[in-house]
Design a protein around this motif. Structure first.
Motif, PDB file in Angstrom:
ATOM      1  N   ASP A 664      41.442  35.423  40.253  1.00 32.05           N
ATOM      2  CA  ASP A 664      42.211  36.988  39.949  1.00 32.05           C
ATOM      3  C   ASP A 664      42.577  37.421  41.405  1.00 32.05           C
ATOM      4  O   ASP A 664      42.367  37.079  42.424  1.00 32.05           O
ATOM      5  CB  ASP A 664      41.106  37.682  39.778  1.00 32.05           C
ATOM      6  N   VAL A 665      43.201  38.624  41.372  1.00 32.96           N
ATOM      7  CA  VAL A 665      43.962  39.404  42.559  1.00 32.96           C
ATOM      8  C   VAL A 665      43.709  40.752  42.405  1.00 32.96           C
ATOM      9  O   VAL A 665      43.710  41.551  41.526  1.00 32.96           O
ATOM     10  CB  VAL A 665      45.358  38.939  42.771  1.00 32.96           C
ATOM     11  N   ASP A 666      42.978  41.314  43.461  1.00 30.36           N
ATOM     12  CA  ASP A 666      42.537  42.582  43.708  1.00 30.36           C
ATOM     13  C   ASP A 666      43.604  43.209  44.631  1.00 30.36           C
ATOM     14  O   ASP A 666      43.820  42.915  45.726  1.00 30.36           O
ATOM     15  CB  ASP A 666      41.010  42.835  44.186  1.00 30.36           C
ATOM     16  N   GLU A 667      44.387  44.004  43.788  1.00 31.38           N
ATOM     17  CA  GLU A 667      45.695  44.513  44.758  1.00 31.38           C
ATOM     18  C   GLU A 667      45.263  45.726  45.617  1.00 31.38           C
ATOM     19  O   GLU A 667      46.174  46.235  46.243  1.00 31.38           O
ATOM     20  CB  GLU A 667      46.693  45.158  43.677  1.00 31.38           C
ATOM     21  N   ASN A 668      43.855  45.818  45.585  1.00 29.16           N
ATOM     22  CA  ASN A 668      43.755  47.134  46.799  1.00 29.16           C
ATOM     23  C   ASN A 668      43.986  48.165  46.581  1.00 29.16           C
ATOM     24  O   ASN A 668      44.067  49.002  47.664  1.00 29.16           O
ATOM     25  CB  ASN A 668      43.660  46.204  48.264  1.00 29.16           C
ATOM     26  N   GLY A 669      44.309  48.738  45.602  1.00 32.50           N
ATOM     27  CA  GLY A 669      44.936  50.001  45.310  1.00 32.50           C
ATOM     28  C   GLY A 669      46.291  50.339  45.726  1.00 32.50           C
ATOM     29  O   GLY A 669      46.977  51.318  45.738  1.00 32.50           O
ATOM     30  N   THR A 670      47.113  48.982  46.112  1.00 38.88           N
ATOM     31  CA  THR A 670      48.502  49.108  46.511  1.00 38.88           C
ATOM     32  C   THR A 670      49.223  47.987  45.888  1.00 38.88           C
ATOM     33  O   THR A 670      49.415  46.997  46.369  1.00 38.88           O
ATOM     34  CB  THR A 670      48.741  48.804  47.981  1.00 38.88           C
ATOM     35  N   ASN A 681      37.986  34.399  43.313  1.00 40.60           N
ATOM     36  CA  ASN A 681      37.249  33.105  42.468  1.00 40.60           C
ATOM     37  C   ASN A 681      36.182  33.757  41.409  1.00 40.60           C
ATOM     38  O   ASN A 681      35.217  34.411  42.102  1.00 40.60           O
ATOM     39  CB  ASN A 681      36.771  32.233  43.472  1.00 40.60           C
ATOM     40  N   ILE A 682      36.290  33.281  40.464  1.00 40.18           N
ATOM     41  CA  ILE A 682      35.434  33.719  39.370  1.00 40.18           C
ATOM     42  C   ILE A 682      34.639  32.592  38.816  1.00 40.18           C
ATOM     43  O   ILE A 682      35.396  31.474  38.226  1.00 40.18           O
ATOM     44  CB  ILE A 682      36.376  34.292  38.143  1.00 40.18           C
ATOM     45  N   PHE A 683      33.382  32.788  38.787  1.00 41.55           N
ATOM     46  CA  PHE A 683      32.302  31.636  38.025  1.00 41.55           C
ATOM     47  C   PHE A 683      31.657  32.156  36.926  1.00 41.55           C
ATOM     48  O   PHE A 683      31.095  33.252  37.037  1.00 41.55           O
ATOM     49  CB  PHE A 683      31.552  31.075  39.004  1.00 41.55           C
ATOM     50  N   ASP A 684      32.198  31.866  35.717  1.00 43.54           N
ATOM     51  CA  ASP A 684      31.312  32.231  34.515  1.00 43.54           C
ATOM     52  C   ASP A 684      30.304  31.237  33.897  1.00 43.54           C
ATOM     53  O   ASP A 684      30.894  30.158  33.560  1.00 43.54           O
ATOM     54  CB  ASP A 684      32.418  32.403  33.540  1.00 43.54           C
ATOM     55  N   ILE A 727      31.863  36.810  40.824  1.00 46.75           N
ATOM     56  CA  ILE A 727      33.158  36.890  41.557  1.00 46.75           C
ATOM     57  C   ILE A 727      33.079  36.939  42.970  1.00 46.75           C
ATOM     58  O   ILE A 727      32.127  37.663  43.689  1.00 46.75           O
ATOM     59  CB  ILE A 727      33.987  38.244  40.983  1.00 46.75           C
ATOM     60  N   TYR A 728      33.728  36.134  43.803  1.00 43.43           N
ATOM     61  CA  TYR A 728      33.751  35.771  45.197  1.00 43.43           C
ATOM     62  C   TYR A 728      35.191  36.156  45.761  1.00 43.43           C
ATOM     63  O   TYR A 728      36.161  35.794  45.069  1.00 43.43           O
ATOM     64  CB  TYR A 728      33.196  34.470  45.409  1.00 43.43           C
ATOM     65  N   ASN A 729      35.048  36.464  46.856  1.00 46.39           N
ATOM     66  CA  ASN A 729      36.303  36.594  47.892  1.00 46.39           C
ATOM     67  C   ASN A 729      36.569  35.182  48.265  1.00 46.39           C
ATOM     68  O   ASN A 729      35.795  34.345  48.920  1.00 46.39           O
ATOM     69  CB  ASN A 729      35.950  37.618  48.999  1.00 46.39           C
ATOM     70  N   ASP A 730      37.967  34.913  48.024  1.00 50.52           N
ATOM     71  CA  ASP A 730      38.418  33.786  48.135  1.00 50.52           C
ATOM     72  C   ASP A 730      38.334  33.126  49.666  1.00 50.52           C
ATOM     73  O   ASP A 730      38.349  32.134  50.207  1.00 50.52           O
ATOM     74  CB  ASP A 730      39.847  33.435  47.575  1.00 50.52           C
ATOM     75  N   VAL A 736      31.492  39.169  45.581  1.00 49.13           N
ATOM     76  CA  VAL A 736      32.146  40.634  45.442  1.00 49.13           C
ATOM     77  C   VAL A 736      31.296  41.372  44.530  1.00 49.13           C
ATOM     78  O   VAL A 736      31.236  42.556  44.541  1.00 49.13           O
ATOM     79  CB  VAL A 736      33.739  40.428  45.090  1.00 49.13           C
ATOM     80  N   SER A 737      30.807  40.677  43.339  1.00 46.04           N
ATOM     81  CA  SER A 737      30.321  41.298  42.239  1.00 46.04           C
ATOM     82  C   SER A 737      29.602  40.457  41.210  1.00 46.04           C
ATOM     83  O   SER A 737      29.971  39.094  41.424  1.00 46.04           O
ATOM     84  CB  SER A 737      31.214  42.304  41.170  1.00 46.04           C
ATOM     85  N   GLU A 738      28.643  40.797  40.545  1.00 47.57           N
ATOM     86  CA  GLU A 738      27.749  39.923  39.857  1.00 47.57           C
ATOM     87  C   GLU A 738      27.235  40.727  38.556  1.00 47.57           C
ATOM     88  O   GLU A 738      26.971  41.652  38.435  1.00 47.57           O
ATOM     89  CB  GLU A 738      26.509  39.450  40.508  1.00 47.57           C
ATOM     90  N   ASN A 739      27.831  39.789  37.406  1.00 46.10           N
ATOM     91  CA  ASN A 739      27.496  40.623  36.067  1.00 46.10           C
ATOM     92  C   ASN A 739      26.576  39.766  35.228  1.00 46.10           C
ATOM     93  O   ASN A 739      27.183  38.967  34.207  1.00 46.10           O
ATOM     94  CB  ASN A 739      28.832  40.960  35.483  1.00 46.10           C
ATOM     95  N   PRO A 740      25.404  39.374  35.277  1.00 44.74           N
ATOM     96  CA  PRO A 740      24.628  38.714  34.533  1.00 44.74           C
ATOM     97  C   PRO A 740      24.473  39.227  33.121  1.00 44.74           C
ATOM     98  O   PRO A 740      24.515  40.513  32.696  1.00 44.74           O
ATOM     99  CB  PRO A 740      23.234  38.705  35.146  1.00 44.74           C
ATOM    100  N   GLY A 741      24.339  38.497  32.098  1.00 40.68           N
ATOM    101  CA  GLY A 741      24.241  39.013  30.802  1.00 40.68           C
ATOM    102  C   GLY A 741      25.517  39.594  30.229  1.00 40.68           C
ATOM    103  O   GLY A 741      25.391  40.335  29.113  1.00 40.68           O
ATOM    104  N   THR A 742      26.708  39.048  30.440  1.00 41.37           N
ATOM    105  CA  THR A 742      27.989  39.395  29.908  1.00 41.37           C
ATOM    106  C   THR A 742      27.974  39.035  28.770  1.00 41.37           C
ATOM    107  O   THR A 742      27.877  37.591  28.272  1.00 41.37           O
ATOM    108  CB  THR A 742      29.019  38.957  30.777  1.00 41.37           C
ATOM    109  N   ASN A 743      28.192  40.272  27.741  1.00 42.19           N
ATOM    110  CA  ASN A 743      28.172  39.851  26.286  1.00 42.19           C
ATOM    111  C   ASN A 743      29.693  39.432  25.709  1.00 42.19           C
ATOM    112  O   ASN A 743      30.689  39.948  25.917  1.00 42.19           O
ATOM    113  CB  ASN A 743      27.477  40.864  25.519  1.00 42.19           C
TER     114      ASN A 743
END
Length: 857
Positions: A664-670, A681-684, A727-730, A736-743
Motif C-alpha cells: 500500500d502507499v501512505d500519501e502522507n497527507g499530500t 508492506n501488509i501481512f495478513d 503493516i510495516y514501513n517498506d 506501522v500498525s497492528e490489528n489483531p482479530g480483524t473480522n
C-alpha cells in the motif's frame, strides 16, 4: 484374330476386377465399447471415403489391393490401419480425447499424472493439441483456452503474457502447474508468469486441467487444482510444418518445425524456431516481441530403455499497463500512462523482459511387463525482470483531454534535457531514470517414479521429488537519460554509472555486479526434498485409492547491503505433507459415482516468512509462521451413452492459516506530492477461506459432424473468522500498525466470478471445412473496496459475456496439407471491467483476431 480380341478383353476385365474391391468393418467407441455412427473412413492420399452407419458399420470401394485407411471422428483420436486384401478388417476402436492426450506422451508417461492413468476419477477437462494449435497461438495465450471449463476464469490483462488464471476462486499461486511432470510454480511465492511460457502453445501436445484435489502424486498442494502442460518430446513420426500468422495491431508471427522421425538406430530429433512481434496488445504502449526455440533428441536403443533430452526457451519483452481507475477507463479504455516516444520508437517505463532456458533429461526404464521407472532431471536459468521509474522528475506531455482524468505520455525528450543539465542525481532529486528490478534464478531438480502392477487389480507407485533453488534479487539502472551517474541508492553512498539493456537476450549474461546494484541486493536459497506414493485397487465395478506425500523445505536469505540484512539469515526448515483418498462405483451401466478427500499441510512461501524480504534477514518468530492447512472434499457423478456425456461435481475446500501479503502507499497527507510517500508492506496472517461450489459439464457428438459442449458452475467463496493484520514501513522495516482479530466473517473472495456458464461447438461442414466457437458468461465477481484489508462486501461488477469464433479450411497439396485458420476473440467487442484491485480496475481486452497459414509436410 477374333479369339485374340476376346482374350484381350477378358484379360483387361480380370485386371480391373482384381484391382477393385470392397472393404468392410465396424468402428467402436473405445470408452463405451459401443458403435460409433458417423465416423469418417478415408483411403490415405485419396478422396475415396465413406461414413459409418448407425451401427458403426462401413462399406468402402477401393481400387487398390493394399493401402492405409484413416479413421476419424470429432473428439476422438485419428487412427490409421493398413490393409493388404479385400473383405472385412473387423472392429476398429477409436479412443476419446482424454485418451488422445495420454497417447501422445511418447516419453515420461510415468511422471505425468494424467487423470486417465488412474481408475478413480477426478474433476477434469482436457484441451488437445489440435485445439491448442488452433486457438492458443500468437496474440492469444494458453490460459485463454482454459476459460471454457467449469469454475475457470482468465483475466486477460493487456500486456503480452500477463493473463491471470483462477480455478474455483483460487489464483495461479495456488494452482499447481506442471510441465512434463516437473513443477513450474515459483519456489519463492508460487507464482506462474505465463509470459515466460509464451512458446508452450507451439510445443504442447495437450493441456489437462484437474480441478480440486487432482490426481498428482507429487508432494505439492493443489488448492485450486492442477494444470498439466504436456510438452512434446523428440517425435517418432517424420514431418514438420511452416506457419505464418498476422493479427490486429501489426502483430506478426512465423514458426518452423521439423521432426526427423526415428531411424533404424533408434535416434530421433526435433527442432522448432519461432519469432513474433506486435505493436500493442490492444491497450496503448503494450508492445511486445519474442522468440521460441526448442531442440530435442530421443534415443530408444531397445524395448527396455528410452531417453529424451530437450532444451527450450521463450525470451520475450513487453510493455505493461497497471490498473486504471473507472473514470479513466470510461474516457479511454485503451489508455496507458506508462509509455512515450524516443528516437528508437515506443518505450515503456513498465517493461517486462525475461529469458528462461529450460533443460531436461528423461529416462524411461521398462523393468518388466508389470514394472517401470520414469525419471526426469531438469534445470532452468531465469534471467530478467521488470523496469520502472526511479526519481521524481518524470515529465509528461500535455494532457490529451485538457482537464480530464487522462495523463499525458512520458516525455522522454524533455527528461533527457532535464537530466543532462543536472549532471548527476539521486532518488529524491528532480531527475528521472529507469531502473530494472532483476529476478535471476538457478533451479535444479529431479523427479523419479516407480510404478508396478502387483496383480490384476492392485497398482502401486513410489517416487521422489528433489529441488534446489537460488534466486538473486537486486535493482540496476536501465537508462540514465542523460545523467552522468545515480547517487543516494546505495548504503555506501557510491555513484552508479553503468546501465544495463533491459532485453531478454542481453539479460542472460549482462547484469550488474555488486558494485553497480541499487536499492536492494539479496539472494534466497530454498532446498526441497519430497517423497510420494499411491496404491489403487480396481475391481470390475469398484475402485479405491490412497495417496500420501511428505516433504521438507528449508529457507535462507543472504543480504549484501550493509545495514539491510547483511550476511546470511538463520536457516529455517519446515515439514509438510498431504494425504488423499477416494473411490468410485459403477452403479449401473453408463453411470458412475465417485468421491475424493484430501488434507494438505503446506509450508509457507519464503516471501511470507521474512518480516521485510527486501531489507531484512529477520524471520517472523512471535508467532512463527506455521503451515497452511487445506481440507478438500468432492463428490462426482458421470453419465455416458452413445455420443452424450455428462459430469457433475460438488466440492468444499477449507483453507485455514493462510498468509496474504500486499502493498500500500501512505500519501502522507499530500496526494499530489509523491516525494514524501511512504510505501507499506501488509501481512495478513491466520486467514481462513471456505470455497463451496457445484459444476456441470456436458458433451454431445452428433453423427461425427457436430460436437457441442456446455458447462455451468456456481460457487460460494468467502472468508471466515478473524485474522491478524500487521503493516510495516517498506523502507525501514518498522511496524506501522497492528490489528489483531480483524473480522472478515462473510466477506466474499474477489478477483474471480462465482458464477460462470458456457457453450461451445465444432461443426465439420465439409471434409476440409470446419467451424467452431464458444460463448462464456461471467457473473457475481465481487468488488474490492480499496482498503488494505477488506472487511465488508461492496457489491459486484456487472455481468458480461464473451463470444469467440473460428474457421479452418484444409487444402490437399499432394501428400501434404495447407491449412488456413482464422480466429475472432470477443466478437462483439465487449469492453467491460472484469477485475478490481485496491488501486483501480482492470478491463477486458477488446476484439482480437488473427489469421494463419500453415503448411504441413
Amino acid at each position: 484374330m477374333k479369339k485374340m480380341y476376346i482374350a484381350m478383353v477378358v484379360s483387361l476385365m480380370s485386371a480391373i476386377a482384381f484391382s477393385q474391391g470392397t472393404i468392410t468393418g465396424t468402428v467402436l467407441d473405445g470408452e463405451l465399447n459401443e458403435p460409433l455412427p458417423g465416423a469418417s473412413v478415408v483411403v490415405e492420399g485419396t478422396k475415396t471415403g465413406a461414413s459409418t452407419d448407425f451401427d458403426g458399420n462401413f462399406t468402402l470401394e477401393v481400387s487398390e489391393d493394399s493401402g492405409t485407411l484413416v479413421f476419424s471422428y470429432i473428439g476422438f483420436v485419428t487412427k490409421k490401419v493398413s490393409f493388404t486384401s479385400m473383405g472385412s478388417i473387423g472392429e476398429i476402436v477409436l479412443q476419446p480425447d482424454a485418451e488422445e492426450l495420454e497417447g501422445v506422451v511418447v516419453i515420461g508417461s510415468g511422471l505425468i499424472d494424467l487423470a486417465e492413468k488412474r481408475n478413480t476419477p477426478v474433476a477434469v477437462s482436457t484441451i488437445t493439441k489440435s485445439v491448442i494449435q488452433e486457438k492458443a497461438v500468437g496474440n492469444v495465450e494458453v490460459p485463454e483456452i482454459i476459460k471454457s471449463t467449469p469454475s475457470a476464469f482468465v483475466s486477460g490483462q493487456t500486456g503480452f503474457g500477463d493473463s491471470q488464471l483462477f480455478l474455483r476462486g483460487f489464483d495461479q499461486i495456488n494452482i499447481a502447474t506442471l510441465l512434463n511432470g516437473q513443477p513450474v510454480n515459483g519456489m519463492e511465492d508460487g507464482r506462474v508468469y505465463w509470459s515466460n511460457w509464451a512458446g508452450i502453445a507451439d510445443i504442447a501436445n495437450g493441456v489437462q486441467v484437474q480441478r480440486g484435489l487432482g490426481s498428482s502424486r507429487l508432494a505439492i498442494s493443489s488448492v485450486g487444482g492442477t494444470i498439466n502442460l504436456v510438452m512434446k518430446s523428440a517425435e517418432r513420426e517424420k514431418g514438420g510444418f511452416v506457419r505464418m500468422m498476422g493479427a490486429n495491431d501489426s502483430y506478426f508471427k512465423t514458426t518452423a518445425s521439423y521432426d526427423s522421425g526415428i531411424n533404424d538406430k533408434g535416434w530421433s530429433f526435433s527442432v522448432l524456431l519461432d519469432h513474433w512481434q506486435g505493436h500493442r496488445k490492444w491497450a496503448e504502449g503494450t508492445f511486445g516481441s519474442g522468440q521460441t526455440y526448442y531442440f530435442a533428441a530421443g534415443y530408444k536403443p531397445n524395448d527396455t530403455h528410452a531417453f529424451n533430452v530437450l532444451l527450450t526457451g521463450a525470451p520475450q519483452q513487453h510493455g505493461q499497463r497497471w490498473s486504471q481507475s473507472e473514470e479513466i477507463l470510461e474516457a479511454n479504455p485503451k489508455f496507458n500512462q506508462h509509455w512515450g516516444f524516443t528516437e528508437d520508437g515506443i518505450e515503456s517505463e513498465r517493461t517486462n523482459y525475461y529469458h528462461k532456458p529450460v533443460f531436461n533429461f528423461n529416462w524411461d526404464y521398462t523393468i518388466s511387463e508389470n514394472s517401470e521407472l520414469a525419471t526426469v532431471a531438469y534445470a532452468s536459468w531465469g534471467r530478467g525482470g521488470g523496469t520502472g521509474p526511479r526519481g521524481f522528475g518524470r515529465i509528461r506531455t500535455a494532457d490529451p483531454d485538457g482537464d480530464g482524468p487522462l495523463f499525458g505520455q512520458v516525455d522522454y525528450a524533455a527528461i533527457q534535457a532535464q537530466n543532462t543539465a543536472a549532471g548527476t542525481g539521486g532518488s529524491r532529486d528532480d531527475v528521472y531514470i529507469r531502473r530494472s528490478s532483476v529476478n535471476n534464478h538457478q533451479w535444479y531438480g529431479l523427479v523419479s517414479n516407480f510404478n508396478t502392477q502387483l496383480n490384476d487389480r492392485i497398482n502401486f507407485s513410489f517416487g521422489t521429488d528433489l529441488r534446489f533453488y537460488t534466486g538473486d534479487h537486486f535493482r540496476q539502472v536501465a537508462d540514465l537519460y542523460g545523467l552522468t551517474g545515480w547517487t543516494g541508492d546505495r548504503p555506501d553512498g557510491a555513484t552508479v554509472t553503468e546501465t544495463y539493456n533491459p532485453t531478454p537476450w542481453a539479460s542472460l549474461f549482462n547484469f550488474a555486479d555488486e558494485g553497480q546494484r541499487i536499492d536492494y541486493d539479496y539472494s534466497e536459497n530454498i532446498n526441497y526434498q519430497g517423497i510420494f506414493s499411491q496404491i489403487e485397487y480396481a475391481a470390475d465395478r469398484f475402485t479405491v485409492y490412497a495417496q500420501g506425500a511428505l516433504s521438507n523445505q528449508s529457507y535462507q536469505r543472504t543480504g549484501r547491503f550493509e545495514g539491510e540484512g547483511l550476511g546470511e539469515s538463520e536457516k529455517l526448515a519446515k515439514i509438510g505433507y498431504n494425504l488423499k483418498a477416494g473411490w468410485s462405483f459403477d452403479i449401473a451401466e453408463n453411470h458412475k459415482i465417485f468421491s475424493n478427500v484430501g488434507y494438505y499441510s503446506r509450508q509457507p512461501f519464503l516471501d511470507n516468512i521474512f518480516v521485510n524480504i527486501r531489507e531484512s534477514n529477520d524471520i517472523f518468530d512471535n508467532p512463527e509462521v506455521d503451515n497452511e492447512e487445506i481440507t478438500g472434499i468432492e463428490v462426482g457423478y458421470k453419465y455416458f451413452s452413445g455420443g452424450f456425456k455428462a459430469n457433475f461435481n460438488f466440492y468444499i475446500t477449507d483453507w485455514d492459516n493462510r498468509v496474504i501479503t500486499g502493498t500500500d502507499v501512505d500519501e502522507n497527507g499530500t496526494p499530489d506530492d509523491d516525494s514524501d510517500d511512504i510505501f507499506l508492506n501488509i501481512f495478513d496472517r491466520g486467514v481462513r477461506q471456505i470455497h463451496r461450489g457445484a459444476e456441470l459439464d456436458l458433451e454431445y457428438n452428433i453423427q461425427g459432424k457436430l460436437r457441442v459442449n456446455g458447462y455451468l458452475s456456481a460457487g460460494s467463496w468467502q472468508f471466515d473468522g478473524t485474522s491478524d493484520v500487521a503493516i510495516y514501513n517498506d523502507d525501514t522495516g518498522q511496524l506501522v500498525s497492528e490489528n489483531p482479530g480483524t473480522n472478515r466473517e462473510g466477506v466474499k473472495v474477489t478477483n474471480a466470478p462465482q458464477f460462470t456458464a458456457g457453450l461451445s461447438f465444432r461443426y465439420q461442414a465439409l471434409e476440409a471445412l470446419s467451424f467452431d466457437g464458444n460463448l462464456n458468461y461471467f457473473d457475481r465477481l465481487w468488488l474490492n473496496d480499496g482498503a488494505s484489508v477488506q472487511v465488508e462486501n461492496v457489491g459486484y461488477l456487472d455481468s458480461y459475456s464473451l463470444t469467440d469464433l473460428g474457421v479452418t479450411y484444409n487444402f490437399a497439396l499432394g501428400e501434404n496439407q495447407l491449412s488456413l485458420r482464422g480466429n475472432v476473440f470477443n466478437l462483439f467487442d465487449e469492453v467491460r471491467i472484469q477485475q478490481s484491485d485496491r488501486f483501480g480496475l482492470f478491463n477486458t481486452n477488446g476484439i482480437t483476431y488473427n489469421v494463419s497459414l500453415r503448411y504441413n509436410f
